[in-house]
Design a protein around this motif. Structure first.
Motif, PDB file in Angstrom:
ATOM      1  N   ARG A 191       0.828  -1.207   0.000  1.00 16.40           N
ATOM      2  CA  ARG A 191       0.000   0.000   0.000  1.00 16.40           C
ATOM      3  C   ARG A 191       0.857   1.250   0.000  1.00 16.40           C
ATOM      4  N   TRP A 192       1.924   1.257   0.805  1.00 15.15           N
ATOM      5  CA  TRP A 192       2.793   2.420   0.874  1.00 15.15           C
ATOM      6  C   TRP A 192       3.612   2.598  -0.390  1.00 15.15           C
ATOM      7  N   THR A 193       3.982   1.493  -1.035  1.00 12.24           N
ATOM      8  CA  THR A 193       4.708   1.587  -2.299  1.00 12.24           C
ATOM      9  C   THR A 193       3.875   2.328  -3.336  1.00 12.24           C
ATOM     10  N   LYS A 194       2.584   1.979  -3.419  1.00 14.46           N
ATOM     11  CA  LYS A 194       1.699   2.662  -4.357  1.00 14.46           C
ATOM     12  C   LYS A 194       1.523   4.133  -3.987  1.00 14.46           C
ATOM     13  N   LYS A 195       1.345   4.387  -2.696  1.00 15.23           N
ATOM     14  CA  LYS A 195       1.117   5.762  -2.253  1.00 15.23           C
ATOM     15  C   LYS A 195       2.327   6.652  -2.528  1.00 15.23           C
ATOM     16  N   LEU A 196       3.530   6.081  -2.389  1.00 13.71           N
ATOM     17  CA  LEU A 196       4.751   6.866  -2.555  1.00 13.71           C
ATOM     18  C   LEU A 196       5.165   7.013  -4.014  1.00 13.71           C
ATOM     19  N   ASN A 197       4.748   6.087  -4.862  1.00 12.32           N
ATOM     20  CA  ASN A 197       5.216   6.085  -6.243  1.00 12.32           C
ATOM     21  C   ASN A 197       4.193   6.556  -7.259  1.00 12.32           C
ATOM     22  N   THR A 198       2.943   6.695  -6.864  1.00  9.42           N
ATOM     23  CA  THR A 198       1.911   7.111  -7.808  1.00  9.42           C
ATOM     24  C   THR A 198       1.268   8.405  -7.329  1.00  9.42           C
ATOM     25  N   LYS A 199       1.320   9.412  -8.149  1.00 14.74           N
ATOM     26  CA  LYS A 199       0.793  10.722  -7.791  1.00 14.74           C
ATOM     27  C   LYS A 199      -0.716  10.674  -7.568  1.00 14.74           C
ATOM     28  N   GLY A 200      -1.170  11.248  -6.470  1.00 14.62           N
ATOM     29  CA  GLY A 200      -2.602  11.401  -6.223  1.00 14.62           C
ATOM     30  C   GLY A 200      -3.266  10.271  -5.470  1.00 14.62           C
ATOM     31  N   ILE A 201      -2.532   9.167  -5.202  1.00  9.68           N
ATOM     32  CA  ILE A 201      -3.154   8.047  -4.485  1.00  9.68           C
ATOM     33  C   ILE A 201      -3.190   8.331  -2.987  1.00  9.68           C
ATOM     34  N   ILE A 202      -4.378   8.196  -2.401  1.00 11.50           N
ATOM     35  CA  ILE A 202      -4.547   8.389  -0.964  1.00 11.50           C
ATOM     36  C   ILE A 202      -4.390   7.059  -0.241  1.00 11.50           C
ATOM     37  N   ASP A 203      -5.010   6.026  -0.790  1.00 16.50           N
ATOM     38  CA  ASP A 203      -4.922   4.687  -0.178  1.00 16.50           C
ATOM     39  C   ASP A 203      -5.207   3.649  -1.253  1.00 16.50           C
ATOM     40  N   SER A 204      -4.798   2.396  -0.986  1.00 15.64           N
ATOM     41  CA  SER A 204      -5.044   1.339  -1.968  1.00 15.64           C
ATOM     42  C   SER A 204      -5.161   0.003  -1.274  1.00 15.64           C
ATOM     43  N   PHE A 205      -5.868  -0.910  -1.936  1.00 17.32           N
ATOM     44  CA  PHE A 205      -6.010  -2.281  -1.446  1.00 17.32           C
ATOM     45  C   PHE A 205      -5.901  -3.208  -2.644  1.00 17.32           C
ATOM     46  N   GLU A 206      -4.871  -4.070  -2.644  1.00 17.13           N
ATOM     47  CA  GLU A 206      -4.633  -4.952  -3.776  1.00 17.13           C
ATOM     48  C   GLU A 206      -5.481  -6.219  -3.668  1.00 17.13           C
ATOM     49  N   LEU A 207      -6.319  -6.461  -4.674  1.00 17.39           N
ATOM     50  CA  LEU A 207      -7.149  -7.662  -4.707  1.00 17.39           C
ATOM     51  C   LEU A 207      -6.339  -8.850  -5.229  1.00 17.39           C
ATOM     52  N   ASN A 208      -5.581  -8.614  -6.287  1.00 13.29           N
ATOM     53  CA  ASN A 208      -4.620  -9.591  -6.815  1.00 13.29           C
ATOM     54  C   ASN A 208      -3.615  -8.811  -7.653  1.00 13.29           C
ATOM     55  N   LYS A 209      -2.826  -9.504  -8.479  1.00 13.89           N
ATOM     56  CA  LYS A 209      -1.787  -8.818  -9.250  1.00 13.89           C
ATOM     57  C   LYS A 209      -2.359  -7.947 -10.362  1.00 13.89           C
ATOM     58  N   GLU A 210      -3.619  -8.164 -10.730  1.00 15.44           N
ATOM     59  CA  GLU A 210      -4.224  -7.414 -11.825  1.00 15.44           C
ATOM     60  C   GLU A 210      -5.197  -6.327 -11.379  1.00 15.44           C
ATOM     61  N   TYR A 211      -5.792  -6.492 -10.192  1.00 17.51           N
ATOM     62  CA  TYR A 211      -6.839  -5.561  -9.776  1.00 17.51           C
ATOM     63  C   TYR A 211      -6.571  -4.988  -8.383  1.00 17.51           C
ATOM     64  N   SER A 212      -6.853  -3.709  -8.236  1.00 17.04           N
ATOM     65  CA  SER A 212      -6.738  -3.035  -6.942  1.00 17.04           C
ATOM     66  C   SER A 212      -7.920  -2.085  -6.766  1.00 17.04           C
ATOM     67  N   ILE A 213      -8.252  -1.838  -5.511  1.00 13.55           N
ATOM     68  CA  ILE A 213      -9.199  -0.776  -5.178  1.00 13.55           C
ATOM     69  C   ILE A 213      -8.367   0.387  -4.667  1.00 13.55           C
ATOM     70  N   ILE A 214      -8.505   1.547  -5.278  1.00 13.34           N
ATOM     71  CA  ILE A 214      -7.683   2.686  -4.865  1.00 13.34           C
ATOM     72  C   ILE A 214      -8.553   3.920  -4.614  1.00 13.34           C
ATOM     73  N   GLU A 215      -8.087   4.737  -3.696  1.00 12.98           N
ATOM     74  CA  GLU A 215      -8.713   6.044  -3.445  1.00 12.98           C
ATOM     75  C   GLU A 215      -7.748   7.099  -3.955  1.00 12.98           C
ATOM     76  N   VAL A 216      -8.219   7.937  -4.880  1.00 14.69           N
ATOM     77  CA  VAL A 216      -7.336   8.927  -5.501  1.00 14.69           C
ATOM     78  C   VAL A 216      -7.946  10.326  -5.440  1.00 14.69           C
ATOM     79  N   ILE A 217      -7.075  11.305  -5.498  1.00 15.88           N
ATOM     80  CA  ILE A 217      -7.515  12.695  -5.634  1.00 15.88           C
ATOM     81  C   ILE A 217      -7.900  12.908  -7.087  1.00 15.88           C
ATOM     82  N   VAL A 218      -9.066  13.500  -7.337  1.00 19.83           N
ATOM     83  CA  VAL A 218      -9.526  13.708  -8.711  1.00 19.83           C
ATOM     84  C   VAL A 218      -8.577  14.668  -9.434  1.00 19.83           C
TER      85      VAL A 218
END
Length: 205
Positions: free
Chosen positions: A125-152
């Motif tokens: 979760r922190w890897t995504k937050k630190l490396n992708t602009k605008g991501i507030i939080d994320s939850f990985e379902l598997n290697k292909e799908y994630s649920i993410i909260e982003v700033i519009v």
């Protein structure tokens, strides 16, 4: 919901405290009396008990429990023994924490309902937050799908879902929109409260 948490280390105790705060009935179990005493006012109940001792489990209300979580992290052997004991008792739902891949394979062999790896999940979760602009939080379902909260992104503000075409253009399924609303507390102080807007439609802006 009634649940038993085995192991009141940092992860188990934090999980138990949060679940209790949400109104669930939580029994915290640990072999360390000092830990048991320190969380007796934060959890519904705490018990000093060795979950690797199958006879000792008779003291727990397993028939009236919805879920058992083995959160022991510092001792793989104790984790596996405790997990096997609860599996033998055929509890309603058994979740266990794994430390590494070998440990996880053993837990799979035992047949637990779900395996958690909090350190790895938190790192992802922190890897995504630190490396992708605008991501507030994320939850990985598997290697292909994630649920993410982003700033519009600014360029999408003011456009409708029909105009943006998230699914067609970006292969993104938007589950909801969260808007921050300013409210006043009973002390007269302002606070920002996030409000979930529900499922969006094609006309949602």
């Amino acid at each position: 919901m009634k649940l038993i948490i085995i192991g009141l280390g940092n992860f188990g105790a934090s999980l138990g405290t949060k679940m209790t705060a949400l109104g669930h009935e939580v029994i915290g179990v640990d072999t360390n009396m000092e830990r048991v005493e320190s969380y007796k006012d934060k959890l519904s109940h705490t018990i000093c008990l060795d979950a690797t001792d199958e006879v000792a489990l008779n003291k727990l209300p397993l028939n009236n429990t919805d879920m058992v979580l083995i959160t022991i992290g510092e001792n793989e052997g104790s984790n596996i023994m405790a997990t096997a004991n609860f599996k033998n008792r055929k509890v309603n739902r058994l979740i266990s924490r794994s430390i590494n891949n070998v440990h996880e394979n053993v837990l799979h062999a035992i047949g637990v309902d779900q395996i958690i790896r909090p350190e790895e999940e938190s790192a992802e979760r922190w890897t995504k937050k630190l490396n992708t602009k605008g991501i507030i939080d994320s939850f990985e379902l598997n290697k292909e799908y994630s649920i993410i909260e982003v700033i519009v992104p600014k360029e999408l503000v003011g456009l409708s879902f029909d105009e943006i075409q998230f699914k067609k253009k970006y292969n993104i399924l938007v589950m909801t929109v969260i808007k921050n609303k300013q409210e006043t507390s009973f002390l007269g102080q302002f606070k920002i409260v996030p409000q979930v807007q529900g499922f969006p439609s094609s006309t949602t802006v």
